[in-house]
Design a protein around this motif. Structure first.
Motif, PDB file in Angstrom:
ATOM      1  N   GLY A 110     -35.415 -38.078   2.005  1.00  0.00           N
ATOM      2  CA  GLY A 110     -36.711 -37.743   1.417  1.00  0.00           C
ATOM      3  C   GLY A 110     -37.007 -36.258   1.401  1.00  0.00           C
ATOM      4  N   LYS A 111     -36.219 -35.493   2.114  1.00  0.00           N
ATOM      5  CA  LYS A 111     -36.476 -34.056   2.208  1.00  0.00           C
ATOM      6  C   LYS A 111     -36.035 -33.351   0.934  1.00  0.00           C
ATOM      7  CE  LYS A 111     -36.201 -30.216   5.338  1.00  0.00           C
ATOM      8  NZ  LYS A 111     -35.899 -29.789   6.673  1.00  0.00           N
ATOM      9  N   LYS A 112     -36.869 -32.439   0.456  1.00  0.00           N
ATOM     10  CA  LYS A 112     -36.569 -31.698  -0.762  1.00  0.00           C
ATOM     11  C   LYS A 112     -36.428 -30.209  -0.428  1.00  0.00           C
ATOM     12  CE  LYS A 112     -37.980 -35.055  -3.821  1.00  0.00           C
ATOM     13  NZ  LYS A 112     -37.201 -36.152  -3.416  1.00  0.00           N
ATOM     14  N   LEU A 113     -35.598 -29.543  -1.201  1.00  0.00           N
ATOM     15  CA  LEU A 113     -35.404 -28.105  -1.042  1.00  0.00           C
ATOM     16  C   LEU A 113     -35.268 -27.497  -2.423  1.00  0.00           C
ATOM     17  CD1 LEU A 113     -34.816 -25.626   0.781  1.00  0.00           C
ATOM     18  CD2 LEU A 113     -32.402 -26.224   0.576  1.00  0.00           C
ATOM     19  N   CYS A 114     -36.076 -26.496  -2.691  1.00  0.00           N
ATOM     20  CA  CYS A 114     -36.000 -25.770  -3.955  1.00  0.00           C
ATOM     21  C   CYS A 114     -35.699 -24.311  -3.632  1.00  0.00           C
ATOM     22  CB  CYS A 114     -37.325 -25.891  -4.707  1.00  0.00           C
ATOM     23  SG  CYS A 114     -37.332 -24.963  -6.256  1.00  0.00           S
ATOM     24  N   MET A 115     -34.646 -23.791  -4.234  1.00  0.00           N
ATOM     25  CA  MET A 115     -34.272 -22.401  -3.993  1.00  0.00           C
ATOM     26  C   MET A 115     -34.137 -21.672  -5.316  1.00  0.00           C
ATOM     27  SD  MET A 115     -31.547 -22.391  -0.920  1.00  0.00           S
ATOM     28  CE  MET A 115     -31.608 -20.626  -0.917  1.00  0.00           C
ATOM     29  N   TRP A 116     -34.509 -20.419  -5.292  1.00  0.00           N
ATOM     30  CA  TRP A 116     -34.325 -19.543  -6.438  1.00  0.00           C
ATOM     31  C   TRP A 116     -33.456 -18.406  -5.952  1.00  0.00           C
ATOM     32  CZ3 TRP A 116     -37.937 -19.201 -10.907  1.00  0.00           C
ATOM     33  CH2 TRP A 116     -37.594 -18.181 -11.789  1.00  0.00           C
ATOM     34  N   VAL A 117     -32.238 -18.316  -6.461  1.00  0.00           N
ATOM     35  CA  VAL A 117     -31.284 -17.289  -6.037  1.00  0.00           C
ATOM     36  C   VAL A 117     -31.057 -16.360  -7.217  1.00  0.00           C
ATOM     37  CG1 VAL A 117     -28.967 -16.868  -5.144  1.00  0.00           C
ATOM     38  CG2 VAL A 117     -30.198 -18.939  -4.467  1.00  0.00           C
ATOM     39  N   LEU A 118     -31.262 -15.080  -6.996  1.00  0.00           N
ATOM     40  CA  LEU A 118     -31.141 -14.103  -8.073  1.00  0.00           C
ATOM     41  C   LEU A 118     -30.038 -13.096  -7.767  1.00  0.00           C
ATOM     42  CD1 LEU A 118     -32.282 -12.911 -10.701  1.00  0.00           C
ATOM     43  CD2 LEU A 118     -33.848 -11.579  -9.305  1.00  0.00           C
ATOM     44  N   PRO A 119     -28.821 -13.363  -8.255  1.00  0.00           N
ATOM     45  CA  PRO A 119     -27.751 -12.380  -8.092  1.00  0.00           C
ATOM     46  C   PRO A 119     -27.899 -11.294  -9.161  1.00  0.00           C
ATOM     47  CG  PRO A 119     -26.885 -14.329  -9.158  1.00  0.00           C
ATOM     48  CD  PRO A 119     -28.346 -14.590  -8.865  1.00  0.00           C
ATOM     49  N   SER A 120     -28.428 -10.149  -8.791  1.00  0.00           N
ATOM     50  CA  SER A 120     -28.819  -9.134  -9.772  1.00  0.00           C
ATOM     51  C   SER A 120     -27.782  -8.040 -10.000  1.00  0.00           C
ATOM     52  CB  SER A 120     -30.138  -8.501  -9.342  1.00  0.00           C
ATOM     53  OG  SER A 120     -29.991  -7.923  -8.058  1.00  0.00           O
ATOM     54  N   ALA A 121     -26.608  -8.158  -9.401  1.00  0.00           N
ATOM     55  CA  ALA A 121     -25.604  -7.099  -9.540  1.00  0.00           C
ATOM     56  C   ALA A 121     -25.211  -6.874 -10.999  1.00  0.00           C
ATOM     57  CB  ALA A 121     -24.375  -7.429  -8.710  1.00  0.00           C
ATOM     58  N   LEU A 122     -25.047  -7.931 -11.769  1.00  0.00           N
ATOM     59  CA  LEU A 122     -24.621  -7.788 -13.157  1.00  0.00           C
ATOM     60  C   LEU A 122     -25.663  -7.031 -13.975  1.00  0.00           C
ATOM     61  CD1 LEU A 122     -22.563  -8.308 -15.361  1.00  0.00           C
ATOM     62  CD2 LEU A 122     -23.628 -10.549 -15.734  1.00  0.00           C
ATOM     63  N   ASP A 123     -26.929  -7.270 -13.720  1.00  0.00           N
ATOM     64  CA  ASP A 123     -27.990  -6.570 -14.441  1.00  0.00           C
ATOM     65  C   ASP A 123     -27.894  -5.064 -14.201  1.00  0.00           C
ATOM     66  OD1 ASP A 123     -30.395  -6.603 -16.086  1.00  0.00           O
ATOM     67  OD2 ASP A 123     -31.442  -6.027 -14.252  1.00  0.00           O
ATOM     68  N   LYS A 124     -27.724  -4.684 -12.955  1.00  0.00           N
ATOM     69  CA  LYS A 124     -27.632  -3.259 -12.606  1.00  0.00           C
ATOM     70  C   LYS A 124     -26.382  -2.627 -13.219  1.00  0.00           C
ATOM     71  CE  LYS A 124     -27.784  -0.130  -8.672  1.00  0.00           C
ATOM     72  NZ  LYS A 124     -29.014   0.565  -8.837  1.00  0.00           N
ATOM     73  N   VAL A 125     -25.250  -3.311 -13.110  1.00  0.00           N
ATOM     74  CA  VAL A 125     -24.001  -2.791 -13.664  1.00  0.00           C
ATOM     75  C   VAL A 125     -24.102  -2.678 -15.181  1.00  0.00           C
ATOM     76  CG1 VAL A 125     -21.551  -3.308 -14.011  1.00  0.00           C
ATOM     77  CG2 VAL A 125     -22.566  -3.568 -11.754  1.00  0.00           C
ATOM     78  N   GLY A 126     -24.684  -3.672 -15.818  1.00  0.00           N
ATOM     79  CA  GLY A 126     -24.840  -3.644 -17.273  1.00  0.00           C
ATOM     80  C   GLY A 126     -25.685  -2.475 -17.744  1.00  0.00           C
ATOM     81  N   HIS A 127     -26.753  -2.176 -17.021  1.00  0.00           N
ATOM     82  CA  HIS A 127     -27.604  -1.043 -17.391  1.00  0.00           C
ATOM     83  C   HIS A 127     -26.904   0.295 -17.143  1.00  0.00           C
ATOM     84  CE1 HIS A 127     -31.242  -3.114 -18.543  1.00  0.00           C
ATOM     85  NE2 HIS A 127     -31.181  -3.875 -17.452  1.00  0.00           N
ATOM     86  N   ASN A 128     -26.128   0.373 -16.067  1.00  0.00           N
ATOM     87  CA  ASN A 128     -25.477   1.638 -15.728  1.00  0.00           C
ATOM     88  C   ASN A 128     -24.228   1.926 -16.560  1.00  0.00           C
ATOM     89  OD1 ASN A 128     -27.373   2.280 -13.785  1.00  0.00           O
ATOM     90  ND2 ASN A 128     -26.194   1.427 -12.109  1.00  0.00           N
ATOM     91  N   PHE A 129     -23.440   0.898 -16.865  1.00  0.00           N
ATOM     92  CA  PHE A 129     -22.151   1.116 -17.518  1.00  0.00           C
ATOM     93  C   PHE A 129     -22.043   0.491 -18.909  1.00  0.00           C
ATOM     94  CE2 PHE A 129     -21.346   1.253 -12.926  1.00  0.00           C
ATOM     95  CZ  PHE A 129     -20.718   2.493 -12.832  1.00  0.00           C
ATOM     96  N   GLY A 130     -22.972  -0.384 -19.251  1.00  0.00           N
ATOM     97  CA  GLY A 130     -22.923  -1.068 -20.543  1.00  0.00           C
ATOM     98  C   GLY A 130     -22.455  -2.504 -20.380  1.00  0.00           C
ATOM     99  N   PRO A 131     -22.932  -3.388 -21.247  1.00  0.00           N
ATOM    100  CA  PRO A 131     -22.631  -4.820 -21.101  1.00  0.00           C
ATOM    101  C   PRO A 131     -21.171  -5.179 -21.372  1.00  0.00           C
ATOM    102  CG  PRO A 131     -23.856  -4.430 -23.115  1.00  0.00           C
ATOM    103  CD  PRO A 131     -23.822  -3.122 -22.372  1.00  0.00           C
ATOM    104  N   GLU A 132     -20.440  -4.343 -22.068  1.00  0.00           N
ATOM    105  CA  GLU A 132     -19.036  -4.649 -22.375  1.00  0.00           C
ATOM    106  C   GLU A 132     -18.074  -3.737 -21.623  1.00  0.00           C
ATOM    107  OE1 GLU A 132     -18.389  -5.003 -26.571  1.00  0.00           O
ATOM    108  OE2 GLU A 132     -20.228  -6.140 -26.836  1.00  0.00           O
ATOM    109  N   SER A 133     -18.561  -3.082 -20.590  1.00  0.00           N
ATOM    110  CA  SER A 133     -17.721  -2.164 -19.813  1.00  0.00           C
ATOM    111  C   SER A 133     -16.779  -2.940 -18.893  1.00  0.00           C
ATOM    112  CB  SER A 133     -18.600  -1.235 -18.976  1.00  0.00           C
ATOM    113  OG  SER A 133     -19.287  -1.985 -17.987  1.00  0.00           O
TER     114      SER A 133
END
Length: 80
Positions: A20-43
């Motif tokens: 009956g126990k429920k667990l809701c988690m929100w995990v945000l791995p943000s490394a790709l966002d930072k790398v994409g902004h710094n080097f470009g999405p196709e780098s």
């Protein structure tokens, strides 16, 4: 580290023997966002980050599947 912290949280707060126990988690791995902004999405840096993120996500999901019942898991992956 974000997946390690999330897995530790699940191991601490979720009990497989309590259906009956429920667990809701929100995990945000943000490394790709930072790398994409710094080097470009196709780098090469972005592609390398995707490769490692994919491996880490697979490991995390397999670990969670061993802890919980698969029918009790809903995976939602999003991007900005």
């Amino acid at each position: 580290l974000i997946f390690d912290a999330a897995l530790a949280c699940i191991q601490t707060h979720f009990c497989k023997n309590d259906p009956g126990k429920k667990l809701c988690m929100w995990v945000l791995p943000s490394a790709l966002d930072k790398v994409g902004h710094n080097f470009g999405p196709e780098s090469i840096e972005a592609l390398d980050t995707i490769y490692h993120l994919d491996r880490q996500l697979k490991c995390f999901m397999n670990s969670v599947n061993r802890i919980t019942r698969k029918r009790n898991i809903l995976w939602v992956l999003t991007a900005d």
